[in-house]
Design a protein around this motif. Structure first.
Motif, PDB file in Angstrom:
ATOM      1  N   GLN A 169      85.514  22.254 -24.183  1.00  0.00           N
ATOM      2  CA  GLN A 169      84.641  21.113 -24.396  1.00  0.00           C
ATOM      3  C   GLN A 169      83.906  20.750 -23.101  1.00  0.00           C
ATOM      4  O   GLN A 169      84.490  20.811 -22.024  1.00  0.00           O
ATOM      5  CB  GLN A 169      85.462  19.907 -24.869  1.00  0.00           C
ATOM      6  CG  GLN A 169      86.260  20.146 -26.122  1.00  0.00           C
ATOM      7  CD  GLN A 169      85.383  20.466 -27.306  1.00  0.00           C
ATOM      8  OE1 GLN A 169      84.341  19.825 -27.511  1.00  0.00           O
ATOM      9  NE2 GLN A 169      85.785  21.467 -28.094  1.00  0.00           N
ATOM     10  N   PRO A 170      82.640  20.353 -23.203  1.00  0.00           N
ATOM     11  CA  PRO A 170      81.923  19.917 -21.991  1.00  0.00           C
ATOM     12  C   PRO A 170      82.616  18.702 -21.375  1.00  0.00           C
ATOM     13  O   PRO A 170      83.196  17.866 -22.086  1.00  0.00           O
ATOM     14  CB  PRO A 170      80.530  19.552 -22.515  1.00  0.00           C
ATOM     15  CG  PRO A 170      80.411  20.219 -23.844  1.00  0.00           C
ATOM     16  CD  PRO A 170      81.793  20.294 -24.411  1.00  0.00           C
ATOM     17  N   MET A 171      82.549  18.614 -20.058  1.00  0.00           N
ATOM     18  CA  MET A 171      83.100  17.452 -19.374  1.00  0.00           C
ATOM     19  C   MET A 171      82.138  16.284 -19.529  1.00  0.00           C
ATOM     20  O   MET A 171      80.992  16.352 -19.100  1.00  0.00           O
ATOM     21  CB  MET A 171      83.338  17.741 -17.894  1.00  0.00           C
ATOM     22  CG  MET A 171      84.474  18.693 -17.613  1.00  0.00           C
ATOM     23  SD  MET A 171      84.841  18.814 -15.839  1.00  0.00           S
ATOM     24  CE  MET A 171      85.745  17.284 -15.566  1.00  0.00           C
ATOM     25  N   GLU A 172      82.606  15.224 -20.167  1.00  0.00           N
ATOM     26  CA  GLU A 172      81.791  14.017 -20.305  1.00  0.00           C
ATOM     27  C   GLU A 172      82.067  13.054 -19.155  1.00  0.00           C
ATOM     28  O   GLU A 172      81.182  12.331 -18.701  1.00  0.00           O
ATOM     29  CB  GLU A 172      82.097  13.358 -21.652  1.00  0.00           C
ATOM     30  CG  GLU A 172      81.222  12.183 -21.975  1.00  0.00           C
ATOM     31  CD  GLU A 172      81.522  11.592 -23.338  1.00  0.00           C
ATOM     32  OE1 GLU A 172      80.867  10.608 -23.700  1.00  0.00           O
ATOM     33  OE2 GLU A 172      82.425  12.113 -24.036  1.00  0.00           O
ATOM     34  N   PHE A 173      83.332  13.035 -18.723  1.00  0.00           N
ATOM     35  CA  PHE A 173      83.748  12.176 -17.623  1.00  0.00           C
ATOM     36  C   PHE A 173      84.684  12.967 -16.716  1.00  0.00           C
ATOM     37  O   PHE A 173      85.210  14.014 -17.115  1.00  0.00           O
ATOM     38  CB  PHE A 173      84.516  10.949 -18.140  1.00  0.00           C
ATOM     39  CG  PHE A 173      83.815  10.171 -19.204  1.00  0.00           C
ATOM     40  CD1 PHE A 173      82.797   9.292 -18.879  1.00  0.00           C
ATOM     41  CD2 PHE A 173      84.182  10.299 -20.539  1.00  0.00           C
ATOM     42  CE1 PHE A 173      82.152   8.549 -19.864  1.00  0.00           C
ATOM     43  CE2 PHE A 173      83.550   9.572 -21.527  1.00  0.00           C
ATOM     44  CZ  PHE A 173      82.521   8.695 -21.190  1.00  0.00           C
ATOM     45  N   ALA A 174      84.912  12.443 -15.523  1.00  0.00           N
ATOM     46  CA  ALA A 174      85.999  12.971 -14.717  1.00  0.00           C
ATOM     47  C   ALA A 174      87.287  12.847 -15.527  1.00  0.00           C
ATOM     48  O   ALA A 174      87.505  11.858 -16.236  1.00  0.00           O
ATOM     49  CB  ALA A 174      86.117  12.209 -13.411  1.00  0.00           C
TER      50      ALA A 174
ATOM     51  N   ASN B 207      81.831  17.601 -13.747  1.00  0.00           N
ATOM     52  CA  ASN B 207      80.868  18.640 -13.380  1.00  0.00           C
ATOM     53  C   ASN B 207      80.197  19.112 -14.664  1.00  0.00           C
ATOM     54  O   ASN B 207      80.862  19.673 -15.550  1.00  0.00           O
ATOM     55  CB  ASN B 207      81.587  19.797 -12.683  1.00  0.00           C
ATOM     56  CG  ASN B 207      80.638  20.857 -12.171  1.00  0.00           C
ATOM     57  OD1 ASN B 207      79.561  21.070 -12.726  1.00  0.00           O
ATOM     58  ND2 ASN B 207      81.030  21.555 -11.114  1.00  0.00           N
ATOM     59  N   PRO B 208      78.888  18.897 -14.804  1.00  0.00           N
ATOM     60  CA  PRO B 208      78.213  19.277 -16.061  1.00  0.00           C
ATOM     61  C   PRO B 208      78.211  20.777 -16.322  1.00  0.00           C
ATOM     62  O   PRO B 208      77.934  21.202 -17.453  1.00  0.00           O
ATOM     63  CB  PRO B 208      76.784  18.740 -15.866  1.00  0.00           C
ATOM     64  CG  PRO B 208      76.611  18.620 -14.385  1.00  0.00           C
ATOM     65  CD  PRO B 208      77.966  18.272 -13.842  1.00  0.00           C
ATOM     66  N   ASP B 209      78.524  21.563 -15.316  1.00  0.00           N
ATOM     67  CA  ASP B 209      78.563  23.019 -15.495  1.00  0.00           C
ATOM     68  C   ASP B 209      79.953  23.514 -15.883  1.00  0.00           C
ATOM     69  O   ASP B 209      80.169  24.728 -15.965  1.00  0.00           O
ATOM     70  CB  ASP B 209      78.131  23.715 -14.200  1.00  0.00           C
ATOM     71  CG  ASP B 209      76.686  23.424 -13.849  1.00  0.00           C
ATOM     72  OD1 ASP B 209      75.863  23.325 -14.782  1.00  0.00           O
ATOM     73  OD2 ASP B 209      76.388  23.269 -12.648  1.00  0.00           O
ATOM     74  N   VAL B 210      80.874  22.585 -16.109  1.00  0.00           N
ATOM     75  CA  VAL B 210      82.262  22.968 -16.395  1.00  0.00           C
ATOM     76  C   VAL B 210      82.658  22.474 -17.782  1.00  0.00           C
ATOM     77  O   VAL B 210      82.312  21.356 -18.185  1.00  0.00           O
ATOM     78  CB  VAL B 210      83.225  22.396 -15.330  1.00  0.00           C
ATOM     79  CG1 VAL B 210      84.677  22.668 -15.710  1.00  0.00           C
ATOM     80  CG2 VAL B 210      82.910  22.993 -13.963  1.00  0.00           C
ATOM     81  N   ARG B 211      83.373  23.313 -18.502  1.00  0.00           N
ATOM     82  CA  ARG B 211      83.986  22.935 -19.773  1.00  0.00           C
ATOM     83  C   ARG B 211      85.489  23.125 -19.662  1.00  0.00           C
ATOM     84  O   ARG B 211      85.966  23.989 -18.923  1.00  0.00           O
ATOM     85  CB  ARG B 211      83.423  23.786 -20.915  1.00  0.00           C
ATOM     86  CG  ARG B 211      81.936  23.541 -21.197  1.00  0.00           C
ATOM     87  CD  ARG B 211      81.415  24.467 -22.277  1.00  0.00           C
ATOM     88  NE  ARG B 211      81.499  25.861 -21.848  1.00  0.00           N
ATOM     89  CZ  ARG B 211      81.552  26.906 -22.680  1.00  0.00           C
ATOM     90  NH1 ARG B 211      81.558  26.708 -23.986  1.00  0.00           N
ATOM     91  NH2 ARG B 211      81.619  28.134 -22.213  1.00  0.00           N
TER      92      ARG B 211
END
Length: 762
Positions: free
Chosen positions: A477-482, A563-567
């Motif tokens: 899943q995409p990271m929405e928050f830390a 990090n928007p580049d991390v799932r």
């Protein structure tokens, strides 16, 4: 036929009743106080001036019940209040997951009328107090009138509890009280408001709308507020909000919030019908074409009026510093939540909430009058400064404290003591013990019960979970928050943590290991180690080997910077005492990711790390090199019934096909009662209105279990449990040298867990 000759005048029909305790006020505080005292053996008269119980939580007002959990918007983990209020909220979740306020009414009424020691008087308003002859500091009786049966009631008792909200008994009896805000100097409260902000919180009223599937017109009453621009926030009105989501429709903080309540109510009606006219007839809300008003409140929900003086006054510093009190009997955790006195007509924000880093204890000395010797205080009128009242006033906190009052009153009745004497004569330990036995959580305090035979038992289990992996789901899943994972760890080196982040391009991931600076707090404000890890596109395998050595068991927080580049992959597995938390925002409780006071108002700056509501809120998928050994069977006798600095529960291994916990003694025991505490997710607020809950039973809660004696005979069986506390009693004692509790896993993704087991021979 009844015929009566003319007379000069008549007096109302009068009934005289007596009890061990008279509780005036049938809101949640008075209700929980009365139930607690009645279950402890006291005869109780509960007097309520409305046709239903619940006060602000009833269908007449429809405010949601909240306390230390704060909509899961703060750092108070597993902080839902215990005891009777927990029983009520969990039962409501089971019966009423759609949050119908009328169903909640019936549940409260049922809880009271099924208690044989409670006499309930509805629609009965107390208007007079009589003192004990020769003793002006003691109440002899209160007098009330019921308009529905035209009956006057004279109610006498050695002990009284004022849970009336406005403090009618305390006021009439001459108890010392305050109204309005203290100066900053009196208690060193930097958050004390200025005159411009105002000294009192106002009243609120709400409305519900309904889509009837066809156009509905609305002709406003003549008293409706026609110029909606008088409300500075009029642009925020919309057709979707209803009920207590409109908590900020508030007015009256500049008036006498006791004696001018009717004036305040009319102003709120003007506002409500003006708002609805704006929504229906301004042309700005075409989506409201088929909406009609389904319900409008007829009595206002009150926030603040009188506060009575006890032997101690709770202050801002007690909340912010989470001060320890030897006589603590309850806890709070709602923010310090003050509202501008001009309410909906104010240019200022509707509330000003400042959170503490954890829950705080409330002293017993706050719950009785300083000068009326047989008067207990419960609910929002307890002994607190205006600033501290901003936190202690909310209903779940009020109910939790009122349970302590009910237990104290029963103990006073048993010992022939007054409220202050209970403390002076050394009975506070006995009071705290009784509260803990009944599920009341008191911060930093363990139950020590010498009568509990489990303390002498040898305990074994078919398995104990060693948390070595949280199995991952298929899709990252995409990271929405830390994101952070709370991991219960023992003293020593933190185990290696293995995670598998996915990157869409070459990037780095910032990783931190944190803990909390205060035991039993869950604000991860101490950073122990930081790492910056390079990630390659696709799946990465990270072995995070931290060098930190911990000196005591605690929760370690594995923090992953957003990090928007991390799932990330999450896990469908849910375990008692294990949570993921997120540096998310929740504007409803003034949580914007970090609390940062812009001036010195005496509160802390810190980050918010909060869970997400189910069906979200899944754990981060990971592996632990050595596993987390924090789910021992021995926890069932450690005197804690919820996670604190560790899970405090026996949790069986997922692979155990028939989990069982066995207690053994060297000789036979004659057991008459067993107390079991299961996991109904103390982190979930279980709001009683508006919120639609994803399930009617906690996914952690053991539904099916059996008790077996030393011959393997089933002596008790439960197949549909949904409650936290299960109290099992036998008419005839069970003679056995062992007791086995055989449980069934709640599901394939949540292993069976028990917080506490106690056995008694009484």
């Amino acid at each position: 036929m009844i015929q009566s000759s003319a007379v000069d005048k008549r007096t109302p029909h009068t009934r005289t009743l007596s009890a061990d305790l008279v509780v005036v006020g049938g809101g949640l505080a008075g209700t929980c106080c009365a139930i607690t005292a009645a279950r402890a053996g006291s005869r109780v008269i509960l007097v309520q001036d409305r046709p239903v119980l619940g006060g602000n939580a009833s269908s007449e007002v429809r405010l949601w019940v909240l306390g230390a959990t704060s909509h899961m918007g703060n750092n108070n983990r597993w902080a839902r209040e215990g005891g009777v209020i927990d029983e009520i909220l969990v039962e409501n979740l089971y019966r009423n997951p759609d949050s119908n306020p009328l169903i909640f009414d019936t549940l409260l009424l049922e809880k009271v009328v099924t208690e044989p020691n409670i006499t309930l008087l509805l629609n009965t308003a107390v208007y007079e107090v009589e003192k004990v002859p020769g003793d002006p500091d003691s109440i002899a009786k209160v007098i009330g009138f019921c308009s529905q049966n035209s009956t006057r009631y004279e109610l006498s008792a050695p002990l009284f509890c004022d849970a009336s909200g406005d403090g009618i008994v305390g006021f009439l009896s001459g108890a010392a009280f305050r109204m309005g805000a203290e100066s900053k100097e009196e208690f060193g409260e930097k958050f004390a408001p200025s005159q411009e902000y105002g000294e009192l919180l106002g009243h609120s009223m709400y409305f519900y709308s309904k889509d009837v599937g066809r156009p509905v017109k609305f002709v406003p009453p003549s008293f409706a507020l026609m110029d909606i621009t008088q409300i500075p926030r009029f642009r925020s009105f919309n057709a979707q909000d209803f009920g207590c989501k409109l908590w900020w429709l508030e007015y009256g903080g500049r008036l006498d919030t006791v004696h001018e309540t009717e004036t305040i109510k009319w102003e709120l009606w003007k506002v409500i019908y003006g708002v609805w006219n704006h929504i229906k007839n301004s042309g700005q809300f075409p989506e409201a074409q088929n909406l009609t008003l389904e319900w409008v409140g007829t009595i206002p929900g009150k926030r603040e009026s009188r506060r009575f003086e006890g032997d101690y006054m709770l202050t801002q510093l007690d909340i912010v510093e989470q001060r320890t009190h030897d006589d603590a009997v309850a806890f709070g955790g709602w923010s310090i939540d003050l509202h501008p006195a001009d309410g909906v007509f104010s240019e200022k924000p509707g509330c000003n909430q400042w959170h503490s880093k954890g829950t705080y204890g409330i002293p017993y000395r706050c719950f009785y009058s300083q000068n009326i010797t047989n008067l207990f205080l419960a609910g929002r009128i307890i002994s607190a400064s205006h600033v501290a009242f901003g936190s202690s006033r909310v209903m779940a906190t009020s109910a939790h404290g009122a349970q302590a009052v009910g237990q104290a009153a029963a103990l006073c009745a048993e010992l022939g003591l007054r409220p202050r004497q209970l403390a002076e004569q050394g009975y506070l330990g006995k009071l705290q013990k009784a509260l803990l036995q009944n599920g009341q959580h008191i911060p930093q305090r363990h139950l020590q019960d010498e009568d509990d035979w489990v303390q002498q038992a040898t305990i074994s289990a078919t398995s104990e979970l060693v948390l070595s992996e949280l199995r991952e789901e298929a899709e990252p899943q995409p990271m929405e928050f830390a994101t952070a994972q709370m991991i219960p760890v023992r003293a020593g080196k933190v185990p290696t943590i293995i995670i598998h982040p996915y990157a869409t391009q070459p990037t780095t991931l910032e990783v931190e290991l944190r803990i909390c600076s205060r035991q039993d707090s869950h604000s991860p404000d101490l950073t122990l180690e930081k790492k910056t890890v390079a990630l390659q596109p696709g799946r990465n395998c990270l072995h995070l080997d931290f060098q930190t050595t911990l000196t005591e068991p605690t929760y370690a927080f594995l923090m992953l910077a957003n990090n928007p580049d991390v799932r990330l992959k999450f896990s469908p597995q849910r375990v008692t005492g294990v949570l993921s938390v997120f540096n998310s925002i929740n504007p409803a409780v003034s949580n914007y990711g970090k609390q940062e006071p812009t001036e010195d108002i005496g509160v802390d700056a810190f980050e918010f790390w909060c869970p997400q509501r189910r069906p979200k809120g899944k754990n981060l998928a990971l592996k632990l090199g050595e596993g987390a050994h924090r789910f021992s069977a021995q926890h069932v006798r450690n005197g804690l019934q919820r996670p604190t600095h560790q899970p405090n529960a026996w949790v069986a291994d997922w692979a155990d096909p028939a989990p069982a916990l066995t207690l053994r003694w060297p000789e036979k025991r004659s057991i008459r009662r067993v107390e079991l505490f299961f996991d109904t997710d103390y982190d979930h607020p279980a709001e009683n209105v508006l919120m639609i809950h994803p399930e009617d039973v906690s996914p952690f809660c053991v539904r099916k279990y059996q008790l077996l004696d030393d011959r393997g005979k089933v002596v008790y069986e439960q197949t549909a449990n949904h409650q936290t506390r299960n109290s099992i009693r036998w008419e005839e004692a069970i003679h056995t040298s062992s007791l086995t509790i055989r449980v069934e896993h709640p599901s394939g993704t949540s292993p069976a867990a028990i917080f506490e087991v106690r056995c008694y021979g009484e």
